[in-house]
Write a protein that holds these residues in place. Sequence first.
Motif, PDB file in Angstrom:
ATOM      1  N   LEU A  20      30.519  40.072  64.715  1.00  0.00           N
ATOM      2  CA  LEU A  20      29.986  40.733  63.527  1.00  0.00           C
ATOM      3  C   LEU A  20      31.121  41.240  62.635  1.00  0.00           C
ATOM      4  O   LEU A  20      31.082  41.086  61.410  1.00  0.00           O
ATOM      5  CB  LEU A  20      29.074  41.890  63.933  1.00  0.00           C
ATOM      6  N   LYS A  21      32.123  41.812  63.261  1.00  0.00           N
ATOM      7  CA  LYS A  21      33.276  42.308  62.517  1.00  0.00           C
ATOM      8  C   LYS A  21      33.975  41.159  61.791  1.00  0.00           C
ATOM      9  O   LYS A  21      34.382  41.291  60.633  1.00  0.00           O
ATOM     10  CB  LYS A  21      34.240  43.002  63.482  1.00  0.00           C
ATOM     11  N   HIS A  22      34.088  40.024  62.442  1.00  0.00           N
ATOM     12  CA  HIS A  22      34.710  38.845  61.842  1.00  0.00           C
ATOM     13  C   HIS A  22      33.870  38.330  60.662  1.00  0.00           C
ATOM     14  O   HIS A  22      34.416  37.975  59.615  1.00  0.00           O
ATOM     15  CB  HIS A  22      34.893  37.752  62.900  1.00  0.00           C
ATOM     16  N   GLU A  23      32.557  38.300  60.834  1.00  0.00           N
ATOM     17  CA  GLU A  23      31.669  37.866  59.748  1.00  0.00           C
ATOM     18  C   GLU A  23      31.776  38.799  58.550  1.00  0.00           C
ATOM     19  O   GLU A  23      31.816  38.340  57.408  1.00  0.00           O
ATOM     20  CB  GLU A  23      30.220  37.808  60.232  1.00  0.00           C
ATOM     21  N   ILE A  24      31.812  40.084  58.796  1.00  0.00           N
ATOM     22  CA  ILE A  24      31.945  41.054  57.711  1.00  0.00           C
ATOM     23  C   ILE A  24      33.268  40.843  56.988  1.00  0.00           C
ATOM     24  O   ILE A  24      33.331  40.889  55.753  1.00  0.00           O
ATOM     25  CB  ILE A  24      31.824  42.500  58.249  1.00  0.00           C
ATOM     26  N   SER A  25      34.315  40.591  57.739  1.00  0.00           N
ATOM     27  CA  SER A  25      35.621  40.327  57.135  1.00  0.00           C
ATOM     28  C   SER A  25      35.573  39.081  56.249  1.00  0.00           C
ATOM     29  O   SER A  25      36.132  39.070  55.150  1.00  0.00           O
ATOM     30  CB  SER A  25      36.663  40.161  58.237  1.00  0.00           C
ATOM     31  N   ASP A  26      34.903  38.039  56.727  1.00  0.00           N
ATOM     32  CA  ASP A  26      34.771  36.813  55.929  1.00  0.00           C
ATOM     33  C   ASP A  26      33.983  37.067  54.649  1.00  0.00           C
ATOM     34  O   ASP A  26      34.351  36.579  53.576  1.00  0.00           O
ATOM     35  CB  ASP A  26      34.077  35.717  56.746  1.00  0.00           C
ATOM     36  N   VAL A  27      32.903  37.821  54.757  1.00  0.00           N
ATOM     37  CA  VAL A  27      32.082  38.124  53.582  1.00  0.00           C
ATOM     38  C   VAL A  27      32.889  38.938  52.568  1.00  0.00           C
ATOM     39  O   VAL A  27      32.834  38.677  51.360  1.00  0.00           O
ATOM     40  CB  VAL A  27      30.785  38.865  53.999  1.00  0.00           C
ATOM     41  N   ARG A  28      33.639  39.911  53.055  1.00  0.00           N
ATOM     42  CA  ARG A  28      34.475  40.715  52.153  1.00  0.00           C
ATOM     43  C   ARG A  28      35.508  39.848  51.449  1.00  0.00           C
ATOM     44  O   ARG A  28      35.760  39.995  50.257  1.00  0.00           O
ATOM     45  CB  ARG A  28      35.173  41.827  52.921  1.00  0.00           C
ATOM     46  N   SER A  29      36.106  38.925  52.184  1.00  0.00           N
ATOM     47  CA  SER A  29      37.094  38.023  51.604  1.00  0.00           C
ATOM     48  C   SER A  29      36.459  37.165  50.511  1.00  0.00           C
ATOM     49  O   SER A  29      37.015  37.001  49.421  1.00  0.00           O
ATOM     50  CB  SER A  29      37.690  37.152  52.691  1.00  0.00           C
ATOM     51  N   ASP A  30      35.290  36.602  50.799  1.00  0.00           N
ATOM     52  CA  ASP A  30      34.579  35.799  49.802  1.00  0.00           C
ATOM     53  C   ASP A  30      34.206  36.638  48.589  1.00  0.00           C
ATOM     54  O   ASP A  30      34.308  36.174  47.445  1.00  0.00           O
ATOM     55  CB  ASP A  30      33.313  35.185  50.415  1.00  0.00           C
ATOM     56  N   LEU A  31      33.787  37.860  48.813  1.00  0.00           N
ATOM     57  CA  LEU A  31      33.416  38.748  47.719  1.00  0.00           C
ATOM     58  C   LEU A  31      34.617  39.047  46.832  1.00  0.00           C
ATOM     59  O   LEU A  31      34.503  39.027  45.598  1.00  0.00           O
ATOM     60  CB  LEU A  31      32.825  40.044  48.283  1.00  0.00           C
ATOM     61  N   HIS A  32      35.764  39.292  47.443  1.00  0.00           N
ATOM     62  CA  HIS A  32      36.974  39.545  46.660  1.00  0.00           C
ATOM     63  C   HIS A  32      37.343  38.329  45.807  1.00  0.00           C
ATOM     64  O   HIS A  32      37.761  38.471  44.658  1.00  0.00           O
ATOM     65  CB  HIS A  32      38.144  39.921  47.572  1.00  0.00           C
ATOM     66  N   LYS A  33      37.177  37.140  46.365  1.00  0.00           N
ATOM     67  CA  LYS A  33      37.465  35.916  45.610  1.00  0.00           C
ATOM     68  C   LYS A  33      36.517  35.783  44.424  1.00  0.00           C
ATOM     69  O   LYS A  33      36.933  35.422  43.320  1.00  0.00           O
ATOM     70  CB  LYS A  33      37.350  34.694  46.513  1.00  0.00           C
ATOM     71  N   GLU A  34      35.236  36.063  44.644  1.00  0.00           N
ATOM     72  CA  GLU A  34      34.251  35.977  43.564  1.00  0.00           C
ATOM     73  C   GLU A  34      34.550  36.998  42.466  1.00  0.00           C
ATOM     74  O   GLU A  34      34.460  36.695  41.285  1.00  0.00           O
ATOM     75  CB  GLU A  34      32.834  36.195  44.109  1.00  0.00           C
ATOM     76  N   ILE A  35      34.902  38.201  42.862  1.00  0.00           N
ATOM     77  CA  ILE A  35      35.217  39.245  41.886  1.00  0.00           C
ATOM     78  C   ILE A  35      36.448  38.849  41.077  1.00  0.00           C
ATOM     79  O   ILE A  35      36.487  39.039  39.859  1.00  0.00           O
ATOM     80  CB  ILE A  35      35.411  40.604  42.585  1.00  0.00           C
ATOM     81  N   ALA A  36      37.442  38.282  41.732  1.00  0.00           N
ATOM     82  CA  ALA A  36      38.641  37.826  41.022  1.00  0.00           C
ATOM     83  C   ALA A  36      38.280  36.741  40.009  1.00  0.00           C
ATOM     84  O   ALA A  36      38.805  36.731  38.889  1.00  0.00           O
ATOM     85  CB  ALA A  36      39.680  37.321  42.014  1.00  0.00           C
ATOM     86  N   GLY A  37      37.382  35.861  40.394  1.00  0.00           N
ATOM     87  CA  GLY A  37      36.930  34.816  39.467  1.00  0.00           C
ATOM     88  C   GLY A  37      36.218  35.393  38.257  1.00  0.00           C
ATOM     89  O   GLY A  37      36.438  34.956  37.120  1.00  0.00           O
ATOM     90  N   VAL A  38      35.382  36.376  38.488  1.00  0.00           N
ATOM     91  CA  VAL A  38      34.660  37.020  37.384  1.00  0.00           C
ATOM     92  C   VAL A  38      35.634  37.749  36.462  1.00  0.00           C
ATOM     93  O   VAL A  38      35.519  37.685  35.238  1.00  0.00           O
ATOM     94  CB  VAL A  38      33.583  37.984  37.925  1.00  0.00           C
ATOM     95  N   ARG A  39      36.619  38.422  37.050  1.00  0.00           N
ATOM     96  CA  ARG A  39      37.617  39.122  36.229  1.00  0.00           C
ATOM     97  C   ARG A  39      38.390  38.142  35.365  1.00  0.00           C
ATOM     98  O   ARG A  39      38.660  38.409  34.194  1.00  0.00           O
ATOM     99  CB  ARG A  39      38.578  39.894  37.126  1.00  0.00           C
ATOM    100  N   THR A  40      38.756  37.004  35.932  1.00  0.00           N
ATOM    101  CA  THR A  40      39.480  35.996  35.162  1.00  0.00           C
ATOM    102  C   THR A  40      38.625  35.482  34.012  1.00  0.00           C
ATOM    103  O   THR A  40      39.101  35.341  32.883  1.00  0.00           O
ATOM    104  CB  THR A  40      39.885  34.825  36.082  1.00  0.00           C
ATOM    105  N   GLU A  41      37.363  35.229  34.305  1.00  0.00           N
ATOM    106  CA  GLU A  41      36.456  34.743  33.265  1.00  0.00           C
ATOM    107  C   GLU A  41      36.271  35.781  32.163  1.00  0.00           C
ATOM    108  O   GLU A  41      36.262  35.440  30.978  1.00  0.00           O
ATOM    109  CB  GLU A  41      35.105  34.402  33.900  1.00  0.00           C
ATOM    110  N   MET A  42      36.144  37.049  32.545  1.00  0.00           N
ATOM    111  CA  MET A  42      35.999  38.114  31.551  1.00  0.00           C
ATOM    112  C   MET A  42      37.260  38.228  30.690  1.00  0.00           C
ATOM    113  O   MET A  42      37.178  38.454  29.484  1.00  0.00           O
ATOM    114  CB  MET A  42      35.703  39.448  32.235  1.00  0.00           C
ATOM    115  N   ALA A  43      38.434  38.070  31.296  1.00  0.00           N
ATOM    116  CA  ALA A  43      39.685  38.127  30.540  1.00  0.00           C
ATOM    117  C   ALA A  43      39.752  36.977  29.534  1.00  0.00           C
ATOM    118  O   ALA A  43      40.180  37.167  28.389  1.00  0.00           O
ATOM    119  CB  ALA A  43      40.878  38.087  31.482  1.00  0.00           C
TER     120      ALA A  43
END
Length: 72
Positions: A20-43
């Motif tokens: 479960l801890k590993h899955e949460i870590s993976d989800v957080r990593s994916d979320l950070h990537k998505e947020i970075a993509g959105v920030r780039t698009e907004m810029a």
Amino acid sequence: MLQEVILQVQLTTESQYHELKHEISDVRSDLHKEIAGVRTEMANLSRQFRITFGGLITTIMSVFFVNWYFHQ
């Protein structure tokens, strides 16, 4: 016998906890990537807006000064 069952349950629980801890870590990593993509698009959108707005202001000023020059 009871102690062995208790140890097996603990092992299973710890294994599930780590998974479960590993899955949460993976989800957080994916979320950070998505947020970075959105920030780039907004810029990019922000930069595009500023360029367009600057072009609009330049055009308005050019038309105003040409009109002012020929009406003096």
